[in-house]
Design an enzyme around this catalytic site. Sequence first.
Site, PDB file in Angstrom:
ATOM      1  N   THR A  33     -38.103  30.379  30.388  1.00 43.25           N
ATOM      2  CA  THR A  33     -36.718  30.229  30.251  1.00 43.25           C
ATOM      3  C   THR A  33     -36.885  28.800  29.632  1.00 43.25           C
ATOM      4  OG1 THR A  33     -36.280  31.656  32.236  1.00 43.25           O
ATOM      5  CG2 THR A  33     -34.576  29.848  31.553  1.00 43.25           C
ATOM      6  N   TYR A  61     -48.701  33.985  37.088  1.00 42.01           N
ATOM      7  CA  TYR A  61     -47.162  33.964  36.576  1.00 42.01           C
ATOM      8  C   TYR A  61     -47.413  35.361  35.614  1.00 42.01           C
ATOM      9  CZ  TYR A  61     -43.111  33.219  33.344  1.00 42.01           C
ATOM     10  OH  TYR A  61     -41.823  33.198  32.961  1.00 42.01           O
ATOM     11  N   LYS A  99     -45.532  34.314  40.756  1.00 41.68           N
ATOM     12  CA  LYS A  99     -44.356  34.748  40.239  1.00 41.68           C
ATOM     13  C   LYS A  99     -44.331  36.017  39.415  1.00 41.68           C
ATOM     14  CE  LYS A  99     -40.651  33.845  36.890  1.00 41.68           C
ATOM     15  NZ  LYS A  99     -40.524  33.097  35.885  1.00 41.68           N
TER      16      LYS A  99
END
Lengths: 308, 308, 308, 308
Positions: free
Chosen positions: C53, C141, C169
């Site tokens: 993001t 991640y 994550k």
Amino acid sequence: MTATPFARPLRGIVPPMITPLRGRDELDAAGLERLIEHILAGGVSGLFILGTTGEGPSLGYRLRKDLIQRTCRQVGQRVPVLVGITDTAFAESVNVARWAADAGAHAVVAAPPYYLPEGQPELQEYLDHLLPEMPLPLFLYNMPALTKVSYELSTVRRAMDDPRIIGLKDSSGNMIYFHQAAGLLRHRPDWTLLIGPEEMLADAVFAGGHGGVNGGANAFPRLYVDLFHAAASGDLPRVRELHARVMRISDSLYHVGRHPSAIIKGIKCALSLLDVCDDFMAEPFHRFREPERERVRDFLKKIQGDHA
Amino acid sequence: MTATPFARPLRGIVPPMITPLRGRDELDAAGLERLIEHILAGGVSGLFILGTTGEGPSLGYRLRKDLIQRTCRQVGQRVPVLVGITDTAFAESVNVARWAADAGAHAVVAAPPYYLPEGQPELQEYLDHLLPEMPLPLFLYNMPALTKVSYELSTVRRAMDDPRIIGLKDSSGNMIYFHQAAGLLRHRPDWTLLIGPEEMLADAVFAGGHGGVNGGANAFPRLYVDLFHAAASGDLPRVRELHARVMRISDSLYHVGRHPSAIIKGIKCALSLLDVCDDFMAEPFHRFREPERERVRDFLKKIQGDHA
Amino acid sequence: MTATPFARPLRGIVPPMITPLRGRDELDAAGLERLIEHILAGGVSGLFILGTTGEGPSLGYRLRKDLIQRTCRQVGQRVPVLVGITDTAFAESVNVARWAADAGAHAVVAAPPYYLPEGQPELQEYLDHLLPEMPLPLFLYNMPALTKVSYELSTVRRAMDDPRIIGLKDSSGNMIYFHQAAGLLRHRPDWTLLIGPEEMLADAVFAGGHGGVNGGANAFPRLYVDLFHAAASGDLPRVRELHARVMRISDSLYHVGRHPSAIIKGIKCALSLLDVCDDFMAEPFHRFREPERERVRDFLKKIQGDHA
Amino acid sequence: MTATPFARPLRGIVPPMITPLRGRDELDAAGLERLIEHILAGGVSGLFILGTTGEGPSLGYRLRKDLIQRTCRQVGQRVPVLVGITDTAFAESVNVARWAADAGAHAVVAAPPYYLPEGQPELQEYLDHLLPEMPLPLFLYNMPALTKVSYELSTVRRAMDDPRIIGLKDSSGNMIYFHQAAGLLRHRPDWTLLIGPEEMLADAVFAGGHGGVNGGANAFPRLYVDLFHAAASGDLPRVRELHARVMRISDSLYHVGRHPSAIIKGIKCALSLLDVCDDFMAEPFHRFREPERERVRDFLKKIQGDHA
């Protein structure tokens, strides 16, 4: 014979029944009877035959018809019977749907035709053509990993405008999609939304779904029914405990083999070890050999310890 | 009736015949006769029915049987007839193979069962089970974009050890795979290696392949036969000229629609405009509507100008 | 400067901060300050910069360094700052990690190198090489849609044996994977498990996860924090209400554009309309033009109505 | 220094040079000199550095700059040097392009930014933004297996309208795409079309392509140059013989390892065994260990026997 109408949405566990086979193109009829009673004894809300777990596309049509008839006869009106009609050939889907209606089944279930992939407009037109031929209400079956094509949400939304389509079984494993599908339920209060992967059963119920079409319920129907009720009543501690059991089954039973067929092989092997039915697999697959069977036997002991 | 043996490897163009339909589940019988004569007049080396271009998986079994019988009767012993038996259900593949043998076809063609994906060991075992049931020699059909599973080269190599398997049609579009498959031909001098995508026909022949199963040969059989001969004789200028025509067909006729079905729709539409047969498509697809049909008409004029 | 240790597992919302840009290769420094205060005012538990993001991989290194320093200075010790170091070049990941440590960040976050795909043994060895170079603890991640490679569960399990790796994550969107990852938490009580897609935030918390790294928390941090707390405390009616708001944001704000970049464009556009910061996008992407901006404006009015 | 203009289209073999490394983030400078001379001695038409085979995305920028400068100095004006600038960060692509221009390189090469996938309109706009910043002419690099995004043919066609874009290297392995790209050459007589996979070199030349960017030319440059000339002159028997050698290299050298990195590992290992340069691999990859190295040694003996 005609099926009794069933309450909609259909809530609870609707196991995707494995198809007990004794050999190539041969039903294990006695095993089928035992399996149906084993499942129904668990308090399930319906039975879905000829799906992916049921090896539907791998079975010859004669056998599919025989399975439909025997299952409907055995189940009677105890729970609704849903029959998979997914096919690449329109004419054969219609045939299977008619056998289902004649046998007293309650609904049919169709994934997108899965050879040459359709665009969504083609898939919508397909449904438009299919519905007038259907003697029973229709569930959509979203299974993109196998069919290559999804019922995209715009197609689901459009399908909701036709009262002959009554629900969606989502086996995509995509939780975002499921939440979005749940968001569409406001357009059709009678629409049924069910989840395929049992690891997501509680999530699906919290999300507004009505239950699960979970393979493990072939072997342990009561566990999934209990988990459904715990989630539906918002009993989080109980959900946590039962979900952990479901995860132990998933982590063990479904990971004995290496190929995508491993889940079905694991369930059939467990049912064979539980003396419910034979574990023969339709080609191109093969039941577990002795080393894998031994591992399933071990897992089963541990899993059953859970339930003691 | 029994088929005359055919020379192996099978060299040249073996068009994957489209299936002329008049409506749902209904052959265009007169169109079929015209189409077969139209194709055979082009000097092709064989005819492959019930493949992807033939919408095989979309057709009901009754219609498949009818098509096999009519095609074999019409072709007689003029060229070998190959029949697609690709199916998710073993029993149905065997049935279709028997119809093919009874009707006098020369070989059957099987892609991997295409619902639940197999591992290569499962695919190899599948072939081991299939072969004893086959009344005719078998071609492998590699079409991973649609079946999700490839005949990997190790599986092809293993298949070459069985004399009942006589060739491979590769529609992967992967030229490295094709070269590698060509490298295996030294193990089986009688093995036939054919290419699917017509854009790669000349490449395939230079690579040691024996010819093509090219959809465009439904409409323009002579062009593909000529290109095959030019490539087989190493006439590079002629190859260049004919290949350019093939590319013009591909660039135009196959890109009128947006979905993967566009190629079949384009060929059927062209055949309809050439007054050979109807262009009805089996569900879930639909023939081109008037605007697309108009574009095909235009392309056809330009393409035919090429051949004038 | 050295970061204060933070309590582990890290619980709550850790927004993946967008990177405010004024133009190519140019930070919107004033917008960055406003954005950080806007987010922190929502009660978040941390801040993750240079993720997907945050357009991390699209930013030049000079700008990344500047962003790290400004963010750490502005945040101070109010919440932990996590810095994305995902890169295809090992040396550059190490550089960014050092800048992060020097600036006072608390942890770094690494997805698998994403050009040539690694096998899992290669990925495990990569971690073995990376860890001794890391001046801060590391989060894994998982983002297979963009990196092509997953941290498979066996690799996650192995990573848990190294105390320098402190969490995962998961942005796969695969709820089965998340449940399986949650099942591994028993091996490391201090390990943090966070979910990427905000549509799955409540599911993730019910599943035993510790919170979310949710893009929408850039614009509406309080909403996601509230949803986290509702889920963590098992308040199902409140979860239902807040989750419905999250879904409305997702259904509207993230579907204005057609390409995968639409989510970031939507969030940046909303922040621009809220006068928080500029919505310039790093190449190869472009901020929404006026028609899309207008749609976001409309959505924003409706969404804000929700919160009134 | 300024590069001498080079004849366009660029015809022949332009090897994608591996990057000789002695250790992490450390060039093997002496090996680099030997490698360049080894390759140039084979009669190649150019040299492409920092591509996929060159592990470009895995190298730190300091090292990339060093490699560019050393390579350009060593090559001088003997052949054009092409420099890969593919990056997810626009600013870094521009930096590398400037280093290339300053060092005297002749062109730059860019695949689509490969983290968040672009739509084609976004990719076209990206090129529009990139070109004004480019101090050298640009080749497009189509590598969808690694970048997830293709330069679709409509984008290639549009790029041809800009004289600053001078060619396309296609590593898709998709021969239909290559034929279609070749069909576009009529719009730009000076445009260069090169093929990546060496198994397709002869096909590409027959199709109208101008040559190959073939990894194996690091080790055996003369072989690929000879194959190019044989294909360009239409000497089919010679093509057959040389292509067979190329396939033997591909079948052996590139299949020693199991992961996609195996090709680069195989080439580097061969060069190490030939005493040209070190075979250290940038993270996340690792050179072959002794068992694999032994297999490469054996293959090398056989392959060299071919050339005796």
